[in-house]
Design an enzyme around this catalytic site. Structure first.
Site, PDB file in Angstrom:
ATOM      1  N   TYR B 142       0.833  -1.198   0.000  1.00 50.44           N
ATOM      2  CA  TYR B 142       0.000   0.000   0.000  1.00 50.44           C
ATOM      3  C   TYR B 142       0.872   1.254   0.000  1.00 50.44           C
ATOM      4  O   TYR B 142       1.990   1.246   0.499  1.00 50.44           O
ATOM      5  CB  TYR B 142      -0.990  -0.005   1.172  1.00 50.44           C
ATOM      6  CG  TYR B 142      -0.386  -0.059   2.559  1.00 50.44           C
ATOM      7  CD1 TYR B 142       0.043   1.098   3.215  1.00 50.44           C
ATOM      8  CD2 TYR B 142      -0.284  -1.274   3.237  1.00 50.44           C
ATOM      9  CE1 TYR B 142       0.560   1.050   4.492  1.00 50.44           C
ATOM     10  CE2 TYR B 142       0.232  -1.342   4.524  1.00 50.44           C
ATOM     11  CZ  TYR B 142       0.662  -0.170   5.143  1.00 50.44           C
ATOM     12  OH  TYR B 142       1.181  -0.236   6.416  1.00 50.44           O
ATOM     13  N   HIS B 157       1.421  -7.148  10.631  1.00 52.19           N
ATOM     14  CA  HIS B 157       1.867  -6.639  11.934  1.00 52.19           C
ATOM     15  C   HIS B 157       1.681  -7.721  12.999  1.00 52.19           C
ATOM     16  O   HIS B 157       0.611  -8.343  13.059  1.00 52.19           O
ATOM     17  CB  HIS B 157       1.050  -5.409  12.329  1.00 52.19           C
ATOM     18  CG  HIS B 157       1.252  -4.224  11.433  1.00 52.19           C
ATOM     19  ND1 HIS B 157       2.168  -3.246  11.704  1.00 52.19           N
ATOM     20  CD2 HIS B 157       0.650  -3.863  10.272  1.00 52.19           C
ATOM     21  CE1 HIS B 157       2.118  -2.315  10.754  1.00 52.19           C
ATOM     22  NE2 HIS B 157       1.207  -2.678   9.866  1.00 52.19           N
TER      23      HIS B 157
HETATM   24 FE   LIG Z   1       1.009  -1.658   7.952  1.00 53.64          FE
END
Ligand SMILES: [Fe+3]
Lengths: 196, 233
Positions: B142, B157
């Protein structure tokens, strides 16, 4: 050769996974209330605002606290003295709000000995995570008006003119005590952080 | 000063001030951190076992009515300490973008579609040997505003607790061979190449489920008490 997995930032988008607080379709594993019905001790609130080096509020910060119960014992089998009769877990996690504020409802911890067996003043450990922080920071929350602060072996390591950044000050006179603990990530009033 | 958890282990981490990642500039301390001995406060930590995790919290592909779009993957491995021992019964949390590289977080407004069948959050606990497993969707890369044409390599994450409050780790798992690695200031904030490698999962053909999901292995190594015989400071 082995080594640990390096830290990376929690980023700006942790909220829906780690601190959804009813705003996302996911349940909270932890929140800012550490008090359970059978928790003994003085109920307190610790609240404050997180600021960056420009004095701007930090609305995408995650704070975690870890503390002993009112008798200075940890809810961890590594504390061999841990009490079996309380469900107090001693851990809390919140994300800061849009205005950079946070709050924990907990109890004032008891005293915990240092490695020499010397009592430390009551304190709460805090870990600070945020976008822009590649590795979290550790600080300690002490309590204003606490006589034991004067002899605390960790506070004694801190330059006298910076100690105040570690001492939450009581903000009210009636009801459960509210302690104010602001966090400055950088700048003139930079909070003392520990390399642990 | 000898610490119960050697401080030398921390060398693997990025510098807090890593100016190529612009947000670090105002969010990193400028005064020296205070080095202290570990007390019981630092040496203990939250113990959260299975009561925190609901059934299927580790399968991000079945949290909604329909199946999410994207490439289904198994992400699994061991939580280990630096001494090579598995870390049992420890909470492992993850969050990620969807297959298009979009987070459901309200602040993420980049022009890629949300997936009504994907939240992107999961949690599990490691078993007695430290093993954990998730089923999810491969996240997309992204864009972000750090610099012109900045794109994050695909990542998941992770948040892990371990044995004590000082073994706490938040990190990101990357995918092997990502072409964005050389351009990402967050990945490259880790200056040691071998340490960077430890954030990259490995493709795991053996555990791929034929006609169902590819597998990636990601071991997470936390600080250990006897990590190194030498100690600085
Ligand atoms: Fe991220």
């Amino acid at each position: 050769m082995s080594g640990i997995t390096p830290s990376q930032t929690v980023g700006p988008y942790f909220k829906y996974g780690l601190t959804p607080n009813g705003e996302y379709e996911w349940n909270d594993a932890f929140d800012g209330n550490l008090v359970t019905p059978d928790t003994s001790g003085e109920r307190i609130r610790v609240e404050g605002t997180v600021y960056d080096g420009d004095g701007k509020i930090v609305p995408d910060c995650m704070l975690e606290i870890w503390q002993a119960d009112s008798q200075g014992r940890f809810s961890d089998p590594q504390d061999k003295r841990a009490l079996p009769n309380t469900s107090f877990r001693g851990f809390g996690r919140v994300g800061t709000s849009k205005d950079g504020t946070y709050a924990f409802d907990t109890i004032k911890p008891g005293q915990v000995a240092d490695p020499d067996g010397k009592p430390q003043a009551p304190h709460i450990l805090m870990a600070v995570f945020a976008r822009g922080m590649l590795l979290h920071l550790y600080t300690r929350i002490y309590f204003g008006g606490e006589a034991a602060n004067a002899a605390d072996p960790v506070l004694a390591l801190v330059p006298a003119d910076r100690r105040a950044t570690l001492i939450a000050q009581q903000a009210n006179c009636t009801g459960n005590a509210v302690y104010r603990f602001d966090i400055h990530l950088q700048g003139d009033n930079e909070t003392v952080f520990f390399e642990v | 000063m000898t610490l119960a958890y050697p401080i030398s282990s921390l060398k693997a981490h990025p510098a807090r001030l890593s100016p190529d990642y612009k947000s670090t500039v105002k969010r990193s301390p400028q005064k020296p951190l205070i080095i202290m001995r570990h007390t019981l406060s630092e040496l203990t930590g939250p113990v959260y076992g299975h009561e925190t995790v609901r059934e299927n919290d580790n399968d991000l592909t079945i949290q909604h009515k329909g199946e999410p779009l994207g490439e289904r993957i198994i992400v699994h491995g061991h939580v280990l300490d630096e001494d090579g021992r598995g870390v049992p019964n420890t909470l492992v949390e993850l969050w990620q973008a969807n297959a298009c590289g979009r987070y459901i977080h309200v602040v993420d407004q980049h022009p890629a579609p949300l997936d009504p069948n994907f939240t992107g959050a999961g949690r599990t606990t490691s078993d007695a040997s430290g093993y954990y497993k998730f089923i999810t969707i491969k996240p997309g890369a992204y864009p972000w505003g750090n610099h012109h044409n900045a794109w994050r390599p695909a990542h998941i994450h992770f948040s892990v607790f371990g044995h004590s409050f000082v073994s706490r780790l938040v990190t990101q798992m990357y995918f092997p061979g990502d072409p964005l690695f050389p351009f990402d200031p967050i990945f490259n904030s880790v200056t040691d190449a071998a340490a960077r490698e430890r954030m990259i999962s490995s493709f795991d053909l053996e555990n791929t489920k034929p006609e169902w999901a590819l597998a990636y292995r990601f071991n997470i190594v936390l600080r250990g008490k006897n990590a190194t015989p030498m100690e600085t400071k």
